[in-house]
Design a protein around this motif. Structure first.
Motif, PDB file in Angstrom:
ATOM      1  N   ASP A 188       0.827  -1.224   0.000  1.00 23.61           N
ATOM      2  CA  ASP A 188       0.000   0.000   0.000  1.00 23.61           C
ATOM      3  C   ASP A 188       0.855   1.264   0.000  1.00 23.61           C
ATOM      4  O   ASP A 188       0.511   2.254  -0.643  1.00 23.61           O
ATOM      5  N   LEU A 189       1.957   1.211   0.740  1.00 28.06           N
ATOM      6  CA  LEU A 189       2.811   2.396   0.814  1.00 28.06           C
ATOM      7  C   LEU A 189       3.384   2.741  -0.559  1.00 28.06           C
ATOM      8  O   LEU A 189       3.474   3.908  -0.937  1.00 28.06           O
ATOM      9  N   PHE A 190       3.772   1.706  -1.306  1.00 27.28           N
ATOM     10  CA  PHE A 190       4.343   1.956  -2.626  1.00 27.28           C
ATOM     11  C   PHE A 190       3.256   2.271  -3.659  1.00 27.28           C
ATOM     12  O   PHE A 190       3.461   3.082  -4.561  1.00 27.28           O
ATOM     13  N   ALA A 191       2.080   1.617  -3.512  1.00 26.57           N
ATOM     14  CA  ALA A 191       1.011   1.828  -4.491  1.00 26.57           C
ATOM     15  C   ALA A 191       0.368   3.202  -4.308  1.00 26.57           C
ATOM     16  O   ALA A 191       0.003   3.868  -5.274  1.00 26.57           O
ATOM     17  N   GLU A 192       0.216   3.606  -3.047  1.00 25.62           N
ATOM     18  CA  GLU A 192      -0.487   4.867  -2.803  1.00 25.62           C
ATOM     19  C   GLU A 192       0.083   5.596  -1.584  1.00 25.62           C
ATOM     20  O   GLU A 192      -0.519   5.613  -0.503  1.00 25.62           O
ATOM     21  N   PRO A 193       1.267   6.161  -1.739  1.00 26.03           N
ATOM     22  CA  PRO A 193       1.836   6.902  -0.601  1.00 26.03           C
ATOM     23  C   PRO A 193       0.968   8.124  -0.298  1.00 26.03           C
ATOM     24  O   PRO A 193       0.587   8.854  -1.222  1.00 26.03           O
ATOM     25  N   LEU A 194       0.641   8.341   0.970  1.00 26.54           N
ATOM     26  CA  LEU A 194      -0.260   9.442   1.317  1.00 26.54           C
ATOM     27  C   LEU A 194       0.496  10.709   1.710  1.00 26.54           C
ATOM     28  O   LEU A 194       0.110  11.810   1.333  1.00 26.54           O
ATOM     29  N   HIS A 195       1.538  10.542   2.476  1.00 25.51           N
ATOM     30  CA  HIS A 195       2.232  11.715   3.017  1.00 25.51           C
ATOM     31  C   HIS A 195       3.168  12.314   1.961  1.00 25.51           C
ATOM     32  O   HIS A 195       3.882  11.580   1.273  1.00 25.51           O
ATOM     33  N   PRO A 196       3.185  13.652   1.841  1.00 22.86           N
ATOM     34  CA  PRO A 196       4.069  14.283   0.858  1.00 22.86           C
ATOM     35  C   PRO A 196       5.542  13.878   1.009  1.00 22.86           C
ATOM     36  O   PRO A 196       6.270  13.798   0.018  1.00 22.86           O
ATOM     37  N   TYR A 197       5.982  13.604   2.245  1.00 21.81           N
ATOM     38  CA  TYR A 197       7.382  13.187   2.427  1.00 21.81           C
ATOM     39  C   TYR A 197       7.611  11.799   1.817  1.00 21.81           C
ATOM     40  O   TYR A 197       8.591  11.572   1.113  1.00 21.81           O
TER      41      TYR A 197
END
Ligand code: SF4
Length: 317
Positions: free
Chosen positions: A236-245
């Motif tokens: 999920d982190l790679f598919a849809e990172p949420l945080h601008p950083y």
């Protein structure tokens, strides 16, 4: 893989550097690491990720917060149980050369924990050293040699054997491949993955870039200036990172796929601000392309924006 092996609650680690100056290296971090999981922890230099790892394994005492291991607050343990928990939690360092005593033979380096915890003596100790060398892909005759006689990759294998010697359950791998040639990095990662299965280990795997932890991690946490910015499973982190950083860190990873190569690279302005005097509100605001006025005034809440996908950013409030 659901039971927590380790829970870190409200962890703070502050360093007083001058009378009126304190570095808040880890500032109120809470994470849970499940049995058998590899938890990747990522952030630039100064993010506090290594301090968090060292504090968890007891190399530094926390300024505040609790470490709960196997359901028990380690601070409440008696001396004997605490020693046992310290044995079960080991750490592998970034620079294998600096972490190995140059005047000791490799066999004795590997046996440091065996001796300290009185786990084996005489022939049993010798056999255990040979077995550990074999487990990490080295040979029995290597036991008599000194660290300078080995390559960087071999030295990291020695560091891993030393950690394994005391039958750990949880290993903090503090940038274990960052100092190694790219060609050697995959070998060490493969070895760590094999050992994880064989020894039923749980890892906290620390790295400064997301590419290094992508394949090995079940979940990934992203730290910036002592705070957790985002936490999700690796996919999920790679598919849809949420945080601008996280988005900026991800955009910096070179990709082989030509379609993905169109992804726009987000260049972060400047270095992270000093942790002595971090920005008010959101600590990332001085480098964030989406910063708003509220970002300087209010610390963004840590929020589960999607199932098991957490972030701290006003864009999602
Ligand atoms: Fe950017 Fe504001 Fe989100 Fe911080 S809270 S990451 S400054 S948008």
């Amino acid at each position: 893989m659901s039971e927590a092996l380790l829970q870190v609650e409200g962890m703070k680690k502050y360093f007083k550097i001058k009378k009126d100056q304190t570095v808040k290296s880890v500032d109120d971090i809470s994470i849970e690491i499940k049995k058998g999981e590899t938890f990747g922890l990522v952030g630039e230099s100064g993010s506090g990720k290594s301090t968090l790892g060292k504090t968890i394994v007891g190399l530094q005492s926390p300024t505040a917060g609790r470490i709960i291991y196997n359901g028990v607050d380690v601070e409440t343990l008696d001396k004997k149980s605490k020693i046992n928990v310290n044995r079960e939690m080991q750490i592998i360092f970034q620079d294998p050369y600096a972490s190995l005593n140059p005047r000791m033979r490799v066999g004795d380096i590997i046996a440091e924990g065996i001796d300290a915890h009185n786990l084996a003596k005489g022939k049993a100790r010798q056999d255990r050293i040979f077995e550990l060398l074999d487990r990490v892909g080295l040979r029995p005759e290597h036991a008599r040699r000194y660290p300078h006689e080995f390559s960087g990759g071999q030295r990291q294998r020695i560091g891993i054997a030393r950690a394994l010697a005391v039958n750990p359950k949880f290993i903090v791998a503090d940038e274990p491949i960052s100092a190694l040639d790219v060609s050697i990095q995959a070998q060490v990662i493969n070895l760590m993955e094999d050992l994880k299965k064989q020894e039923e280990l749980t890892y906290l795997f620390i790295a400064h870039d997301l590419g290094m932890v992508k394949h090995i991690s079940d979940r990934i946490g992203v730290m910036y200036l002592g705070k957790m910015m985002e936490l999700a499973n690796s996919y999920d982190l790679f598919a849809e990172p949420l945080h601008p950083y996280t988005q900026a860190l991800l955009s910096a990873i070179p990709v082989a796929n030509p379609k993905a190569a169109k992804r726009e690279r987000i260049v972060l302005a400047g270095d992270p601000p000093s942790p002595v005097n971090p920005p008010s509100g959101c600590r990332f605001r001085t480098r964030c392309p989406h910063a708003m006025s509220i970002c300087a005034e209010v610390v963004p809440a840590w929020k589960e924006v999607k199932p098991n996908h957490w972030t701290a950013c006003h864009l999602y409030n």
